[in-house]
Design a protein around this motif. Structure first.
Motif: not given
Length: 281
Positions: A142-143, A172-174, A181-182, A186-188
């Motif tokens: 989960d997040e 996966s998309p999920g 949501r986490s 922090t995604m680049e």
């Protein structure tokens, strides 16, 4: 008064959505199967380090470098197993009376896009997940825990001395939604256009993030952190033909054949970390 309403068929086909293959990001083609159905590769052992005997005892007759041993030289054998094909016919009148929508060339492209590519992708991802060097017990992702689990995967690859550059995180998309949501991730997202065209959507902890439809992933898939050096995925033969008016058919006969497989190298399997998701098992 009865009114007969008009029905009109438009020259348009309602195509199914499909995604391009992304397996080229996760695998390699380091070996050549040209002229062969089986490839063998060597696994060569190494020698342990010793303390050099600078002042050996009197009567010493061995090597001052240590006990001499032969190196192991074993082989891995990779035999192509997937030899797949399809065929269908399109009658000449069917093409004419469907406003050219049922047409051989477009039907062949559709077959490749919606049937062939998904089958090959699903097989390759399954082989990689099965052959992963690290497969921890399933967890409910989960997040709140997704980032910690990804960090464990990074740690495992680091400890196995897997190259840092070129790593790919398959989700996966999920699971990608969990990552978005986490609060810890922090995604680049400043990804070059060339990488976006290949399917990379972001970068996390130094790994390119690739999102794959759940239907092409093994059941219970959570995520997979891998390096393309670990899996070789050859396509030895890809042959597609359209025969116009062959004997016995007034129209087109379409035939296709693809010979492919995927193999995880034993000495590089630690470059694949597969985490299954208990919530989807």
């Amino acid at each position: 008064m009865a009114i007969n309403l008009t029905t009109v068929f438009k020259p348009y086909t309602d195509e199914l959505f499909s995604t391009e293959s992304k397996k080229a990001l996760l695998t390699n083609n380091d070996f050549d199967w040209t002229g062969a159905h089986t490839v063998k590769v060597y696994k060569i052992g190494t020698s342990a380090m010793n303390d050099y005997s600078r002042n050996p005892v009197e009567g010493f007759t061995g090597s001052r470098y240590g006990t001499i041993k032969d190196l192991d030289a074993t082989t891995e054998e990779f035999t192509l197993k997937k030899d797949r094909s399809f065929t269908f016919a399109i009658d000449k009148l069917d093409t004419d009376e469907t406003a050219q929508q049922l047409e051989a060339a477009s039907a062949l492209a559709r077959q490749q896009r919606e049937v062939v590519i998904p089958e090959v992708d699903s097989y390759v991802y399954g082989v990689m997940a099965e052959g992963a060097g690290t497969k921890p017990a399933a967890v409910t992702l989960d997040e709140t825990n997704i980032y910690n689990e990804i960090l464990k995967a990074t740690e495992a690859l680091d400890n196995a001395e897997v190259p840092e550059s070129g790593r790919v995180l398959v989700v996966s998309p999920g699971v990608y939604l969990m990552m978005k949501r986490s609060q810890d991730i922090t995604m680049e997202t400043e990804i070059g256009s060339d990488m976006r065209l290949k399917g990379v959507i972001s970068n996390v902890d130094g790994a390119a993030v690739v999102r794959i439809p759940s239907a092409r992933l093994p059941e219970g898939f959570g995520f997979m952190l891998c390096h393309p050096c670990a899996c070789v995925a050859p396509t030895k033969l890809e042959d597609y033909k359209i025969h116009v008016d062959p004997p016995g058919i007034s129209g087109s006969l379409v035939e296709g054949r693809i010979v492919y497989d995927a193999f995880v190298l034993d000495n590089k399997k630690m470059a694949i970390y597969y985490q299954s998701n208990k919530a989807t098992e």
